[in-house]
Design a protein around this motif. Sequence first.
Motif, short mmCIF file in Angstrom:
data_model
loop_
_atom_site.label_atom_id
_atom_site.label_comp_id
_atom_site.label_asym_id
_atom_site.label_seq_id
_atom_site.Cartn_x
_atom_site.Cartn_y
_atom_site.Cartn_z
N LEU A 29 19.02 -1.76 23.53
CA LEU A 29 20.13 -2.71 23.58
C LEU A 29 19.92 -3.78 24.63
CD1 LEU A 29 23.26 -0.42 23.11
CD2 LEU A 29 22.15 -1.89 21.43
N SER A 30 19.11 -3.52 25.63
CA SER A 30 18.83 -4.53 26.65
C SER A 30 17.59 -5.36 26.31
CB SER A 30 18.65 -3.85 28.01
OG SER A 30 17.60 -2.91 27.97
N LYS A 40 9.16 -6.41 26.20
CA LYS A 40 10.47 -6.91 25.85
C LYS A 40 10.40 -7.62 24.49
CE LYS A 40 11.89 -7.58 30.68
NZ LYS A 40 12.40 -8.54 31.66
N LEU A 41 11.57 -7.86 23.93
CA LEU A 41 11.64 -8.57 22.67
C LEU A 41 11.12 -9.99 22.79
CD1 LEU A 41 12.53 -8.76 19.72
CD2 LEU A 41 14.84 -9.29 20.50
N SER A 42 11.37 -10.60 23.93
CA SER A 42 10.89 -11.98 24.14
C SER A 42 9.36 -12.00 24.15
CB SER A 42 11.44 -12.54 25.46
OG SER A 42 11.10 -11.69 26.55
N LEU A 92 20.73 -4.56 15.70
CA LEU A 92 19.50 -5.29 16.02
C LEU A 92 19.72 -6.80 15.98
CD1 LEU A 92 16.89 -3.14 14.06
CD2 LEU A 92 17.27 -3.19 16.53
N LEU A 93 20.57 -7.27 15.07
CA LEU A 93 20.86 -8.71 15.02
C LEU A 93 21.61 -9.16 16.27
CD1 LEU A 93 21.88 -9.14 11.27
CD2 LEU A 93 19.71 -9.71 12.36
N HIS A 133 19.16 -11.37 23.41
CA HIS A 133 17.91 -11.34 24.19
C HIS A 133 16.77 -12.11 23.54
CE1 HIS A 133 19.69 -8.28 26.80
NE2 HIS A 133 20.08 -7.63 25.70
N GLY A 134 16.97 -12.57 22.31
CA GLY A 134 15.94 -13.37 21.66
C GLY A 134 16.30 -14.83 21.50
#
Length: 456
Positions: free
Chosen positions: A401-402, A448-450, A340-341, A347-348
């Motif tokens: 993962l993406s 998304k994570l963003s 996750l890191l 992506h972050g």
Amino acid sequence: MAKAKSAFVCTECGAEYRKWQGQCSSCQEWNTLSEVHLASARPGGGTAPGRSGYTGDLSREVIDLGNVDLSEVPRMSSTFAEFDRVLGGGLVPGSAVLLGGNPGAGKSTLLLQTACKLAQQRRILYVTGEESLSQVAMRAHRLQLPTNGLKMLAETSVETILAVSEREKPEILVIDSIQTMHLEDISSAPGGVAQVRESAAALTRFAKKTNTVLLLVGHVTKDGSLAGPKVLEHMIDASLLLEGGADSRFRTLRGQKNRFGAVNELGVFAMLEQGLKEVKNPSAIFLSRQEEQAPGSLVMVVWEGTRPILVEVQALVDESALGNPRRVAVGVDQNRLAMLLAVLNRHGGLFTGDQDVFLNVVGGVKVLETSADLAVLLAVVSSLQNRALPKELVVFGEVGLSGEIRPVPSGQERIAEAAKHGFLRAIVPRANAPKQAPRGMEVIAVDKLSDALDAL
């Protein structure tokens, strides 16, 4: 007379050999083979099936699967709702249940409380191989349990236990513990692979034949797995693990195998002076939070069996003084934290390669599902930026993962549980967002994570 058959069994791994040898070929241990006398497979003198024909018992009837009676087997309550939940609804007659846990977790206490309460209306035989009868009586007196009606036996010989059970005809048979039991025909010491396997097999056969509930206490190794041969877990019907350290008031009972119910159920108990007491609202005890919100603290919703549970995750990110920063995780998989890191960096846009990252799930809960991914990352970001998150915020979701936020099962029920405990905002995967949010609650759906980082 026919010559008695024997085999040589390794006391470390359980491998069998036809003749003795100095080293076991399976586990590479030396001088671990012991001779075991095998019982005759056909005491009636029948001939084994083969070219010469079969002269054994031919009275067994073959039945069509569609003609099998589907009437539900009546269950017996253990007097603990959390225990019944993990068992799948209660104790099933003729079943074998193995209860494991670390020393001091409360295995004997839980079974003694169950046996004393059930003995008021059912026939129960409690066999202790580790303690004397006076020690068990002292503990029952300290826990203020009703002791009348509970039949006790201090014995380690399986042959004697089976003979007493044939005479007493108990509905529930408790063995504490299987590692202390032994059979006379096996020359190895109690606790060895051969003794544990054959003792459990003999007791399980008796339980199936007499429709008796068999409750076995099992020890665990230093890595947390059940001690003894792996075949022991295949013979029994349910394998339960009682988790919790000696410094924690709470114990979690988790099902690892269950032929009569769900395998991922979780029961929560509190260790008090009067023994184990069930916790009917686990979310309340795992949310004992401070008035002032600190950076790195966040509440997530995990799904255990058939119910959602709110737990708090805490992260601490600090500059590393070493060339290889540490990744320490308590309650979640450490390898998943490292993954996750990497997603957060790619992506972050937040780099933690030069930071020590410590993660802890409050209350000693072990989170096994992936719905905690998003909450873990947002807690790490909160600690990295040294900015506290809103106290009324709850988060769940799987991170790919993406960088995509994947949905998780039972999303609607998770949101409803959070709203019931007074949370006002929720960040969830878009596929889990309800058409109409609970009254007074704002649900933020992200893809998304963003998007999740922007929502903060």
